[in-house]
Every structure is written in structure tokens, then in C-alpha cells.
Design an enzyme around this catalytic site. Structure first.
Site, PDB file in Angstrom:
ATOM      1  N   SER A  51      11.720 -20.477  -5.729  1.00 33.16           N
ATOM      2  CA  SER A  51      10.762 -19.506  -6.165  1.00 33.16           C
ATOM      3  C   SER A  51       9.447 -19.888  -5.171  1.00 33.16           C
ATOM      4  CB  SER A  51      10.408 -19.962  -7.677  1.00 33.16           C
ATOM      5  OG  SER A  51       9.170 -18.914  -7.917  1.00 33.16           O
ATOM      6  N   GLY A  67     -17.092  12.669   2.522  1.00 35.68           N
ATOM      7  CA  GLY A  67     -18.467  12.557   2.810  1.00 35.68           C
ATOM      8  C   GLY A  67     -19.091  11.425   3.697  1.00 35.68           C
ATOM      9  N   GLU A 107       6.497 -24.021  -1.798  1.00 37.51           N
ATOM     10  CA  GLU A 107       5.094 -23.904  -1.587  1.00 37.51           C
ATOM     11  C   GLU A 107       4.300 -24.790  -0.664  1.00 37.51           C
ATOM     12  OE1 GLU A 107       3.103 -24.709  -5.572  1.00 37.51           O
ATOM     13  OE2 GLU A 107       4.474 -26.117  -5.988  1.00 37.51           O
ATOM     14  N   TYR A 126      14.020 -11.270  -7.064  1.00 37.53           N
ATOM     15  CA  TYR A 126      12.843 -10.998  -8.103  1.00 37.53           C
ATOM     16  C   TYR A 126      11.624 -11.219  -7.581  1.00 37.53           C
ATOM     17  CZ  TYR A 126      12.593 -15.772  -9.866  1.00 37.53           C
ATOM     18  OH  TYR A 126      12.341 -16.916  -9.950  1.00 37.53           O
ATOM     19  N   ARG A 167      -5.907  19.597   1.589  1.00 40.74           N
ATOM     20  CA  ARG A 167      -5.370  18.342   1.800  1.00 40.74           C
ATOM     21  C   ARG A 167      -4.584  17.785   0.536  1.00 40.74           C
ATOM     22  NH1 ARG A 167     -11.210  15.873   2.213  1.00 40.74           N
ATOM     23  NH2 ARG A 167     -11.808  16.233   0.011  1.00 40.74           N
ATOM     24  N   MET A 214     -18.441  11.218   7.222  1.00 35.69           N
ATOM     25  CA  MET A 214     -18.747  11.399   8.528  1.00 35.69           C
ATOM     26  C   MET A 214     -19.514  12.657   8.353  1.00 35.69           C
ATOM     27  SD  MET A 214     -16.689   9.620  10.374  1.00 35.69           S
ATOM     28  CE  MET A 214     -15.959  10.259  11.506  1.00 35.69           C
ATOM     29  N   ARG A 233       8.066 -24.300 -15.449  1.00 34.48           N
ATOM     30  CA  ARG A 233       7.608 -25.394 -14.094  1.00 34.48           C
ATOM     31  C   ARG A 233       7.394 -26.635 -14.731  1.00 34.48           C
ATOM     32  NH1 ARG A 233       2.663 -23.703 -10.609  1.00 34.48           N
ATOM     33  NH2 ARG A 233       1.587 -24.067 -12.455  1.00 34.48           N
ATOM     34  N   CYS A 236       6.524 -16.265  -7.562  1.00 32.98           N
ATOM     35  CA  CYS A 236       5.547 -16.554  -8.393  1.00 32.98           C
ATOM     36  C   CYS A 236       4.202 -16.543  -8.416  1.00 32.98           C
ATOM     37  CB  CYS A 236       6.246 -17.456  -9.521  1.00 32.98           C
ATOM     38  SG  CYS A 236       5.987 -19.218  -8.535  1.00 32.98           S
ATOM     39  N   GLY A 252       5.914 -20.026  -4.274  1.00 33.45           N
ATOM     40  CA  GLY A 252       4.540 -20.180  -5.034  1.00 33.45           C
ATOM     41  C   GLY A 252       3.639 -19.896  -3.763  1.00 33.45           C
ATOM     42  N   THR A 253       3.593 -18.560  -3.647  1.00 32.88           N
ATOM     43  CA  THR A 253       2.768 -18.034  -2.501  1.00 32.88           C
ATOM     44  C   THR A 253       1.181 -18.440  -2.803  1.00 32.88           C
ATOM     45  OG1 THR A 253       2.760 -15.984  -3.604  1.00 32.88           O
ATOM     46  CG2 THR A 253       4.347 -16.215  -1.687  1.00 32.88           C
ATOM     47  N   ASN A 254       0.925 -18.691  -3.716  1.00 33.38           N
ATOM     48  CA  ASN A 254      -0.782 -19.181  -3.879  1.00 33.38           C
ATOM     49  C   ASN A 254      -0.930 -20.438  -2.890  1.00 33.38           C
ATOM     50  OD1 ASN A 254      -1.070 -17.247  -5.567  1.00 33.38           O
ATOM     51  ND2 ASN A 254      -1.106 -18.212  -7.417  1.00 33.38           N
ATOM     52  N   ASP A 255      -0.097 -21.419  -3.324  1.00 33.07           N
ATOM     53  CA  ASP A 255      -0.425 -22.622  -2.626  1.00 33.07           C
ATOM     54  C   ASP A 255       0.321 -22.523  -1.079  1.00 33.07           C
ATOM     55  OD1 ASP A 255      -1.875 -24.390  -4.062  1.00 33.07           O
ATOM     56  OD2 ASP A 255      -0.089 -25.161  -5.417  1.00 33.07           O
ATOM     57  N   LYS A 277      -7.637  16.793   8.639  1.00 32.99           N
ATOM     58  CA  LYS A 277      -8.257  18.293   8.393  1.00 32.99           C
ATOM     59  C   LYS A 277      -7.705  19.311   9.464  1.00 32.99           C
ATOM     60  CE  LYS A 277     -12.490  18.090   7.268  1.00 32.99           C
ATOM     61  NZ  LYS A 277     -13.732  17.596   7.621  1.00 32.99           N
ATOM     62  N   ARG A 295     -16.976  19.636  12.979  1.00 28.50           N
ATOM     63  CA  ARG A 295     -16.363  18.889  11.689  1.00 28.50           C
ATOM     64  C   ARG A 295     -15.526  17.517  12.173  1.00 28.50           C
ATOM     65  NH1 ARG A 295     -13.034  23.311   8.360  1.00 28.50           N
ATOM     66  NH2 ARG A 295     -13.768  21.722   6.572  1.00 28.50           N
ATOM     67  N   HIS A 306     -20.034  14.680  -4.867  1.00 22.80           N
ATOM     68  CA  HIS A 306     -19.542  13.205  -4.204  1.00 22.80           C
ATOM     69  C   HIS A 306     -19.091  12.213  -5.269  1.00 22.80           C
ATOM     70  CE1 HIS A 306     -20.820   9.055  -2.548  1.00 22.80           C
ATOM     71  NE2 HIS A 306     -20.032   9.530  -1.447  1.00 22.80           N
ATOM     72  N   ARG A 361       3.995 -21.945 -16.921  1.00 24.30           N
ATOM     73  CA  ARG A 361       3.132 -23.077 -16.393  1.00 24.30           C
ATOM     74  C   ARG A 361       3.076 -23.672 -17.943  1.00 24.30           C
ATOM     75  NH1 ARG A 361       0.256 -18.717 -14.324  1.00 24.30           N
ATOM     76  NH2 ARG A 361       0.107 -18.880 -12.004  1.00 24.30           N
TER      77      ARG A 361
HETATM   78  P1  ADP Z   1     -16.039  16.973   4.860  1.00 29.09           P
HETATM   79  O1  ADP Z   1     -15.034  16.241   5.595  1.00 29.09           O
HETATM   80  O2  ADP Z   1     -17.278  15.893   4.243  1.00 29.09           O
HETATM   81  O3  ADP Z   1     -15.697  17.824   3.519  1.00 29.09           O
HETATM   82  P2  ADP Z   1     -16.156  19.556   6.261  1.00 29.09           P
HETATM   83  O4  ADP Z   1     -15.846  19.515   7.713  1.00 29.09           O
HETATM   84  O5  ADP Z   1     -15.134  19.933   5.375  1.00 29.09           O
HETATM   85  O6  ADP Z   1     -16.893  17.835   5.797  1.00 29.09           O
HETATM   86  O7  ADP Z   1     -17.638  20.359   6.116  1.00 29.09           O
HETATM   87  C1  ADP Z   1     -18.532  20.102   5.315  1.00 29.09           C
HETATM   88  C2  ADP Z   1     -18.964  21.558   4.594  1.00 29.09           C
HETATM   89  O8  ADP Z   1     -18.907  22.501   5.534  1.00 29.09           O
HETATM   90  C3  ADP Z   1     -17.870  21.940   3.614  1.00 29.09           C
HETATM   91  O9  ADP Z   1     -18.169  22.401   2.455  1.00 29.09           O
HETATM   92  C4  ADP Z   1     -17.078  23.074   4.465  1.00 29.09           C
HETATM   93  O10 ADP Z   1     -16.414  24.140   3.778  1.00 29.09           O
HETATM   94  C5  ADP Z   1     -18.488  23.255   5.146  1.00 29.09           C
HETATM   95  N1  ADP Z   1     -17.867  24.134   6.347  1.00 29.09           N
HETATM   96  C6  ADP Z   1     -17.075  23.546   7.666  1.00 29.09           C
HETATM   97  N2  ADP Z   1     -16.985  24.338   8.564  1.00 29.09           N
HETATM   98  C7  ADP Z   1     -17.143  25.676   8.033  1.00 29.09           C
HETATM   99  C8  ADP Z   1     -16.906  26.879   8.623  1.00 29.09           C
HETATM  100  N3  ADP Z   1     -16.503  27.073   9.911  1.00 29.09           N
HETATM  101  N4  ADP Z   1     -17.623  28.030   8.175  1.00 29.09           N
HETATM  102  C9  ADP Z   1     -18.093  27.752   6.698  1.00 29.09           C
HETATM  103  N5  ADP Z   1     -18.476  26.641   6.370  1.00 29.09           N
HETATM  104  C10 ADP Z   1     -17.963  25.594   6.595  1.00 29.09           C
HETATM  105 MG    MG Z   2     -14.319  19.264   3.482  1.00 29.21          MG
HETATM  106 MG    MG Z   3       1.368 -24.434  -6.928  1.00 27.56          MG
END
Ligand code: ADP
Ligand code: MG
Ligand code: MG
Length: 918
Positions: free
Chosen positions: A799, A109, A780, A886, A354, A111, A653, A866, A801-804, A30, A100, A472, A597
Site C-alpha cells: 500500500s 472578467g 513509503e 484500489y 461556451r 482579461m 496498520r 492510502c 503511503g504517498t504522504n511519507d 471564444k 476581445r 462577476h 490507523r
Molecule cells: P469576457 O471574456 O470578459 O466575457 P467579452 O470579450 O465577451 O469579455 O466582452 C465583454 C463584453 O462586451 C461582453 O458583454 C460582450 O457581449 C460585449 N461585446 C464584445 N464584443 C462585442 C461586439 N462586437 N458587439 C457588441 N458587444 C460586444
Molecule cells: Mg464574454
Molecule cells: Mg507514513
């Protein structure tokens, strides 16, 4: 590691930034992209990023900070203050910020984020005056106290409590204000009531923690920063990291950023958008927004947002600006972006961007189309599709006929493509239990939250009644490749009664429901599924093939595979023991069989009885008689396979499992066999007892069978060569590669090769023909790897035989590892399950050593793998680097292995360049 400057804080604002998009390890995803967007002139509210190094320091030093940190944070805040003409804690123009988290890879979601930091009983007045809106100001304040109380001060649901304590307070107030009404919306609470809430919240915090809510913004800030670092080690974050193999050492960064407001009125709003459709891959602006709302409202899925395409109707300027942003983002980042924006009084602000998570379907289409558009090269296109994701593209869809007769009970948003049928469960814990019990499960929730993660992982599919395509549920489903339908409003979920009611029909927990995540539809009952379009085109179903022209995904897929073929060095073969499997794999681009086999062939129909007769034989003569009965069957199997391969090589085999696996163990079954074979039942039970082994994995199996009973190998060799002679006669080339299992001593292999060569010569003479064949061995057990130079004197190929090999190298039985391996993974003793992903340090070292030793003796020795690992992308890449010729995997993993092999080849070419840059 230690840098001379000890720079812990990176500033961004007004088109300038200390950091950039390439600094994800240090600034988190971020933070790095906020810096990058700032640099390219996109409207980003100013802020600062505290580096991931501080997180590492924090955990290494009993949760304390480097001494230089706070001075640097202060300087950064001063920078924000200067740009905006506001000050933290100022009574006229208070600066408000968000705090953030931001790990290197996004963890949606997972953290906690704190908004509106800087508010207190005084500064709230200034916010009120600035906007001329008391309700707005107090709503921000109560949200801040609530979030801070929860995340920083730890006021949360206690064990045994059903509801969040803050929500209890809100419900209490609503009940007081609107007696008798249920489901009162938050928006009906006015400024005075929100003020009351703030007071009650603070009281709750004091009561629960014994501490006052901090009024000083600097104290607030310190607490919030600590909470973000602290959340790196919370349960949700740990579960998430476990699932995606994110090392805990990475740590998170912290972003402190000036607040912007999407909830100041009808010219404001917030949204989440993708530069292209992340579900279908179509090149359309995709996403959603909520008028007069903050970003968290969109993601929380509480109100159902509108598609971004409709923004133009209400705010044409902002819509045009966003379209410009969309273009800039794609041409700059050269990949599909997933971004958050807020519109404050008509002005667009960027809060995050991102690389967008995408379905397998979209990944393939993005890659192929972006190459056509000239945005990326074909090599980049290969890298753009995570090999594992091809799985989704090959996943089944609902059977066309079955779905026509099924009853569609609700519609929602198509959030994760594919088809899923399962028993409904309304809670994650029960869903997990049922799934572990072997049931197919559909997790049904009003909306999901990070607490549901375990349930989502266990379920075939996810269905929610509320929330949009950026909720989410949708986000997580997309990433995990789960089938998902969200926002199916018609569903009435009653958690208490554990029922789902829709269209007058009630489903109880455990009843079947089916969801189509491509169309967004919900069906009653269990619906039959059919193969993906790619499979329908390449392999067909019930003898009928779909026309390539009708399937765009198959066209894109074939283009991608063409590029892969251009890049790759390593071949991909398949593990197959029937003509049908072989043909399927060849349709997917396999260049031969890497493991056939032969034991599977002995179980079909009444062959098993001939097999049992052979095992029960007291003397060589009887054994040979029984083997003679098996010969025609084996021969028939091989000629089918050779024909299907049409000239491609087949590694066959010789018999591998211990003989007792072929005999019945229950008394009733033994009695039946005795009748069938016309022998006394005691003879059978005695033989079963004789064959009993304390440790079958290390017992009388593999080549040890052929050493003690050479007539078994002889029969198998005869079957191979007689089939080869027959098929060759029809003008089809045959290339058998006979593989002796479980060799540890060179002499074992020599003895078996003698048998094979003798039989080959005999059959060649009988049929007046010649054979183009190889004899080699599996590597193997560790001894084979250790003396590979000697074994290579006789072996024409190895070949792995990475399981064994994994079992014997680690001294760990795969079938018994379930009781301790999860704990090992949790404690990071092993980073990954070694039976799924090659243990590169240990087993990998044996492989590399054997390759080197083998080549010393026989420079042109053919090398392959294999084991199960042959279809797992990171193991495939390892095999490429080890120089194997292979890999071999199950037919449906062939495309995945081909993609991974091409990626490995490209990585190898790119590596010297990357090094030169540094
Ligand atoms: P996550 O990583 O879970 O997406 P974010 O840090 O992006 O968490 O933030 C959670 C929510 O808060 C997001 O919807 C984001 O747009 C909003 N948010 C974060 N910083 C600001 C900010 N400076 N102004 C307005 N909204 C914010
Ligand atoms: Mg976000
Ligand atoms: Mg075997």
C-alpha cells in the site's frame, strides 16, 4: 510546431469560418466557438481571430509580432468590411469593432476587452447620423476613450489613490451639472456633456501619459491587440491561472469583431443566458437581459437585469429567436451552453457561447437528464461531472430547525448553492487576513470585481448588494463552488464605516452573518448547518434517514454512481479508524478499509494512560503488563470495525508514530501524569528527554518500534485476531490485512510477519478457528520502492503511503513546506502542491517501479494507495493507470474517488480510438 502556411489569422462571417469549435488550443475558447456558431448558421457579427501562437511568439520575441501578421489582419478586416459595406475609419460608414481576449479555457472578467474601436472625432459624426442619436454616439465614444485610456494607455488608479481617474472626471462633471445631488445616473448626461467628457478624458490621458489619444483606427487596433496580449501577464490573470492550474504557455487569442449595439433604443438590449439553470440544474431557459443596454452593463452588475423569461412580453420575435438558438446550441454542442447575445433593433446577434459553468448540483442533474433525453451516452454523463465538484453536492446545508428560528434580514439571488456562516468583511485584503488567521469569513461587497478574487477564494461565502446571476460575483462563485448570494438590495454597505445596515440593524466588520446560496437568503448571526440531502438519505442524521423519494439529487447521484460501478476497474476503499467512519464510507460505496490507523485508538478516554505506562516501562515485563491493559481496548475497536464492514477487507496498520507523541511535554501535564501513574515526575521528564529526536519524521517510528519492541506488534496482532475470532463466531466474515509501516529492508518485514503469523496460529488454536488474512507492507520510503521485488517475497500486498513517500522522495517535510512551497508554485517549479496531487514524474515513477518489481516476484500481489492523494481526482486517475487494485481515502471523498476512477477507466478505453482518429 512551425506550420508551412504561417496562418495567424482566422476569419469568420456569413456562415463560413476558417476555424471551428475543435480548435480551442489555437483560437481560444471564444474564437473557436464564434467560428463554430458561424458555421452552423447562427447570427454572429463577422470578425477575425488572431491565434494563441501569436501570443507565444509575442512573449518569446520581446513583445513583437511575426512579420506576416499585419498583412493577414488587414485581409481579415477587409473581409469584414466587404460583408458589412463599412470601412475602418470611413467618414460615412465607419466600421467599429471590439477587441476581445479569449484563452483556451474561459477566464471570466480576467482579461480586458475594448469596445467601439474605430471611433474618433470624425467617425463619431457618422455614427451619430446613422442612428440619428447624438447621445448614443457620444456615449460610445466616451466609453471607448475611457476603456482604451485605461487598458491600452495605462491611465489607472495610482498607488494611494482611491478612485479610478476617469470616474473622478465623471463625478466632477456630475457635481458641476447637478450640484448637491448624490448618485446621479450616467443616463442623465446628454450629448453635449458627453462631448465634454471625451475632451476631458483626452486631456487626462495626455496629462498622465504625455501621449495624444490615437485617432487613426489602425493605430488604435495595433495598440488594442498589444494590450490584450499584454493582459495575459497581468496580476489578475496570473492569480486566476494559479488557482485553476492553467499553464502560462497556453496564451490567449485575440478576437476582432464587428460591433453590434444593444443600446440603440427600446427594441434593443443585451443579455447573458444559459440553456438550463446552472445553479439547480433544472431544464428551464435561464438568464437575464437589460433593455437598451450593452453587454458590459449586464455583466458589470450596475443595473439589475430582468429574467430572460420576461423578454417575450416586450420583444416576442426576439424571444422566439432566442428559444430557437437555445435548442440549436444544445443539440449541436450537446452540453449546456452559457451565451451572450445582443438585440439590435429587434435582431438577435450571438457574441459568445461556451459550455456553461455549473454547480455540482447542476452538473449531476444535467448529466443524468441529458442521458435520459438521449443527448449523451451514460459514459459521457460520467465525464460531464468534474469529480471534484461532487464535494459541493455533499456539502452541508443549514439545519432545518436552526434556520426556522433564524432571522432572515434580506433576500437576494441564489447564485452559488450551499450554506455558509462567517464573520463579515468588506474588503478582500482584510478578508484574506482574517481567513489566514483561522476565522470563517464572509466577503460582503456592493458588487465584486476581479480585484476581489483573493478575498473570494479565502471566504466561506460571498454576498453582494448589487448585480444579477451573471454578475462577476455569481460567475466566480459558481466556478469555485462558493456559496453566494448576490443582488441583496436591502443591504446598505458603507465601506468607509465598515458597516452593513439592513432592516434597521447594523453589522460591523467581524460580526456573524449567514447566507443560503440555494434559496438566496441572508440571515443575522451564525446558523447551524446540517448534512446534504445525499448524506441524509444514505447515512442519516441523529439516527434518522431521509426518504430517497424525497430527494431528487440523491436519486440522480445514485444513478451516476451506478454508471460508475459499470465502468470502473479500481476499487475505492476508505481511511477509517472507527466503526462509524467505516459504516459511512460503506454507505458511499467503499469496498473496504484501506487504512485503519491504530494509534488514534490509543488517545481515547483513559487508554492513553495505559499507553503511557507502556512507554515508561523500563523492562519487557512491565511493558507487557501495560500492553495487556491496552489489549481489550484494541480488541473492542477491531470487532466494532469488522462488524461494520460485514465481510469487506480491512487494512490495519500497526503502530506508526514515534512514542514521544503520546507523552505530555508541559511540566504541569507531566506532574498530573506522575500522580495518576504514581511515579516520580522526574521519571517522566527523563523519558521525554530520552525520546526527543532531532528529526522525528525519520526517527524511531513505523516498524522500527515493532522491531525494537516486538511485544507491541504482538499485542496488536493478538487484538486483531481475537476480535476476528469473536466476530467470525457470529457468522460475519472477517478479512484483516495487516500492514507493517515504514519498511525499507526485507528483513524488517520478515521479522514482523513472524510475529503476526505466530500470534495468528496461537489465537486460531485457542479459538479453534481459522483466519483469512494477509500481511503486507506500506511502500513509503524510497528504499522500499527500489527493492520492491525482494520485499514482495514476503509481502502479500503493497500500500503506497504517498504522504511519507512524497516527503522522503522529495526530501521535503510537509509540515515545513508552507514557507517555500507557495513561491515554488508561483514560479512553477512545481505545478501543483505535491502533497495534494501526486508528483507523477518523481513519486509516480517510484510507484510504477514498485508495482512492476512487486508483480515480477508475486504476480497476484495486491496494490493500493492510502495517502491523502487517494481522494484527489487526478491522483486517482494516475493510480488507475499505474494498475493499482484500489485507492483509499476519507469517507466523504469516496464518491469523488469513485467518479474519478470510473472516468479513468473510460479514458483508458477511449484512448486508442482518439489516437486512431488522428
Ligand atoms: P469576457 O471574456 O470578459 O466575457 P467579452 O470579450 O465577451 O469579455 O466582452 C465583454 C463584453 O462586451 C461582453 O458583454 C460582450 O457581449 C460585449 N461585446 C464584445 N464584443 C462585442 C461586439 N462586437 N458587439 C457588441 N458587444 C460586444
Ligand atoms: Mg464574454
Ligand atoms: Mg507514513
Amino acid at each position: 510546431m512551425a506550420k508551412a502556411s504561417n496562418k495567424y489569422v482566422y476569419f469568420f462571417g456569413n456562415k463560413k469560418a476558417d476555424g471551428n469549435g475543435g480548435m480551442k488550443a489555437l483560437l481560444g475558447g471564444k474564437g473557436a466557438n464564434l467560428a463554430e456558431m458561424t458555421r452552423i448558421g447562427l447570427p454572429v457579427p463577422p470578425g477575425l481571430t488572431i491565434t494563441t501562437e501569436v501570443c507565444a511568439y509575442y512573449y518569446a520575441h520581446h513583445r513583437t509580432y511575426p512579420k506576416e501578421l499585419w498583412a493577414q489582419v488587414k485581409a481579415g478586416i477587409a473581409g469584414i468590411e466587404k460583408l458589412l459595406g463599412k470601412r475602418l475609419g470611413d467618414l460615412q460608414k465607419p466600421l467599429l469593432v471590439s477587441v476581445r481576449s479569449g484563452a483556451r479555457d474561459s477566464m471570466p472578467g480576467m482579461m480586458d476587452t475594448i469596445l467601439h474601436l474605430g471611433l474618433n472625432d470624425q467617425t463619431v459624426g457618422a455614427l451619430e447620423e446613422a442612428g440619428g442619436n447624438a447621445r448614443f454616439a457620444w456615449d460610445c465614444y466616451r466609453r471607448f476613450v475611457q476603456m482604451y485610456g485605461d487598458v491600452v494607455m495605462g491611465v489607472q488608479k495610482r498607488p494611494g489613490e482611491d478612485h479610478d481617474p476617469f470616474e473622478m472626471v465623471i463625478d466632477g462633471l456630475k457635481a458641476e451639472m447637478f450640484p448637491g445631488e448624490s448618485h446621479v445616473e450616467d443616463t442623465r448626461l446628454d450629448a453635449e456633456e458627453l462631448k465634454k467628457l471625451v475632451r476631458q478624458f483626452k486631456y487626462l490621458i495626455k496629462e498622465r501619459t504625455g501621449k495624444e489619444f490615437p485617432a487613426d483606427p489602425w493605430v488604435q487596433l495595433e495598440g488594442a491587440v498589444g494590450a490584450v496580449f499584454g493582459s495575459w501577464m497581468n496580476d489578475r490573470a496570473i492569480v486566476y491561472r494559479g488557482k485553476y492550474n492553467i499553464p502560462s504557455e497556453w496564451g490567449t487569442a485575440v478576437n476582432v469583431q464587428a460591433m453590434v449595439y444593444g443600446n440603440t433604443g427600446e427594441r434593443s438590449g443585451s443579455g447573458v443566458a444559459f440553456t438550463r439553470d446552472p445553479a439547480s440544474g433544472e431544464r428551464v431557459f435561464y438568464g437575464e437581459f437589460l433593455m437598451n443596454a450593452q453587454g458590459e452593463d449586464v455583466v458589470a452588475g450596475v443595473r439589475t437585469p430582468k429574467p430572460v423569461a420576461e423578454l417575450g412580453k416586450t420583444m416576442p420575435d426576439a424571444a422566439a429567436e432566442l428559444e430557437r438558438v437555445r435548442k440549436t446550441l444544445e443539440s449541436h454542442f450537446r452540453d449546456v451552453q452559457d451565451f451572450e447575445f445582443t438585440i439590435e433593433d429587434g435582431k438577435v446577434f450571438m457574441l459568445q457561447t461556451r459550455n456553461g459553468k455549473r454547480t455540482g448540483l447542476a452538473a449531476v442533474r444535467f448529466a443524468v437528464e441529458m442521458q435520459k433525453e438521449g443527448l449523451i451516452t451514460w459514459e459521457e454523463a460520467i465525464h460531464r461531472v468534474p469529480a471534484e465538484q461532487l464535494d459541493q453536492v455533499l456539502a452541508p446545508v443549514f439545519d432545518r430547525a436552526a434556520i426556522k428560528s433564524a432571522k432572515c434580514v434580506a433576500k437576494g439571488l441564489p447564485a452559488g448553492p450551499g450554506a455558509a456562516s462567517g464573520r463579515v468583511f468588506f474588503n478582500a485584503t482584510r478578508a484574506v487576513e482574517a481567513a489566514h488567521g483561522g476565522q470563517k469569513v464572509l466577503l460582503v461587497r456592493v458588487e465584486t470585481s476581479p480585484e476581489d478574487l483573493r478575498g473570494m477564494i479565502a471566504a466561506e461565502g460571498i454576498l453582494t448588494a448589487r448585480g444579477g446571476v451573471s454578475s462577476h460575483a455569481a460567475l466566480v462563485a459558481r466556478q469555485m463552488g462558493k456559496v453566494c448570494v448576490c443582488g441583496a438590495h436591502a443591504l446598505q454597505v458603507d465601506y468607509g464605516k465598515k458597516t452593513l445596515t439592513v432592516e434597521g440593524q447594523t453589522f460591523n466588520e467581524g460580526d456573524f452573518l449567514s447566507i443560503d446560496g440555494t434559496a438566496g437568503e441572508v440571515y443575522a448571526g451564525e446558523v447551524k448547518t446540517s448534512p446534504s440531502e445525499i448524506v441524509q438519505v444514505l447515512i442519516g442524521e441523529n439516527g434518522k434517514k431521509l426518504d430517497l423519494k424525497e430527494s431528487r439529487i440523491c436519486q440522480d447521484y445514485l444513478q451516476l454512481m451506478k454508471w460508475c460501478a459499470k465502468a470502473t476497474r479500481m476499487h475505492v476503499r476508505t481511511n477509517a479508524d472507527s466503526p462509524e467512519q467505516a459504516a459511512n464510507a460503506v454507505a458511499f460505496g467503499a469496498t473496504g478499509i484501506g487504512l485503519c490507523r491504530t494509534e488514534h485508538m490509543f488517545f481515547e478516554g483513559n487508554r492513553i494512560n495505559a499507553m503511557r505506562e507502556m512507554i515508561l516501562a523500563d523492562n519487557t515485563g512491565d511493558r507487557k503488563k501495560a500492553l495487556a491493559k491496552l489489549l481489550p481496548y484494541q480488541k473492542e475497536d477491531f470487532s466494532g470495525i469488522f462488524t461494520a464492514l460485514n465481510g469487506l477487507p480491512a487494512t490495519i496498520r500497526f503502530l506508526d508514530p514515534p512514542l514521544h507523541e503520546f507523552l505530555p511535554h508541559e511540566q504541569a501535564a507531566q506532574a498530573e501524569l506522575a500522580r495518576d501513574l504514581n511515579v516520580p515526575v522526574e521519571k517522566i521528564s527523563k523519558r521525554v528527554d530520552q525520546l526527543h529526536e532531532f528529526n522525528p519524521m525519520l526517527g524511531h517510528r513505523g516498524c522500527r518500534l515493532g522491531i525494537v519492541y516486538p511485544e507491541i506488534s504482538e499485542m496488536q496482532a493478538r487484538a486483531v485476531f481475537e476480535a476476528a475470532a469473536e466476530v467470525q463466531k457470529k457468522g460475519v466474515k472477517v478479512r484483516p490485512e495487516i500492514m507493517i509501516p515504514l519498511v525499507g529492508f526485507p528483513k524488517e518485514l520478515q521479522l514482523q510477519i513472524e510475529v503476526v503469523n505466530r500470534v495468528a496460529a496461537e489465537v486460531a488454536q485457542e479459538h479453534k478457528t481459522r483466519f483469512n488474512y494477509l500481511v503486507g507492507t506500506m511502500i513509503e520510503i524510497p528504499r522500499a520502492a527500489l527493492v520492491a521485488d525482494e520485499i514482495a517475497k514476503d509481502a502479500q500486498f503493497f500500500s503506497f503511503g504517498t504522504n511519507d513517500l512524497t516527503q522522503t522522495c522529495l526530501g521535503m517535510s510537509r509540515d515545513d513546506s508552507g514557507s517555500f512551497l507557495p513561491k515554488y508554485q508561483e514560479l512553477e517549479i512545481v505545478k501543483q502542491n505535491p502533497f495534494a496531487t501526486i508528483d507523477q514524474k518523481g513519486v509516480g515513477r517510484l510507484i510504477k517501479m514498485a508495482c512492476e518489481l512487486g508483480r515480477q516476484t508475486r504476480p497476484d500481489i495486491k496494490l493500493g494507495i492510502c495517502g491523502e492523494h487517494g481522494g484527489e481526482p487526478s491522483s486517482v486517475k494516475f493510480c488507475h493507470r499505474a494498475g493499482l487494485n484500489y485507492v483509499s481515502c476519507s469517507p466523504f471523498r469516496v464518491p469523488i474517488a469513485r467518479l474519478a476512477a470510473a472516468q479513468a477507466a473510460l479514458e483508458e478505453k477511449e484512448k486508442p480510438k482518439a489516437k486512431a482518429k488522428k
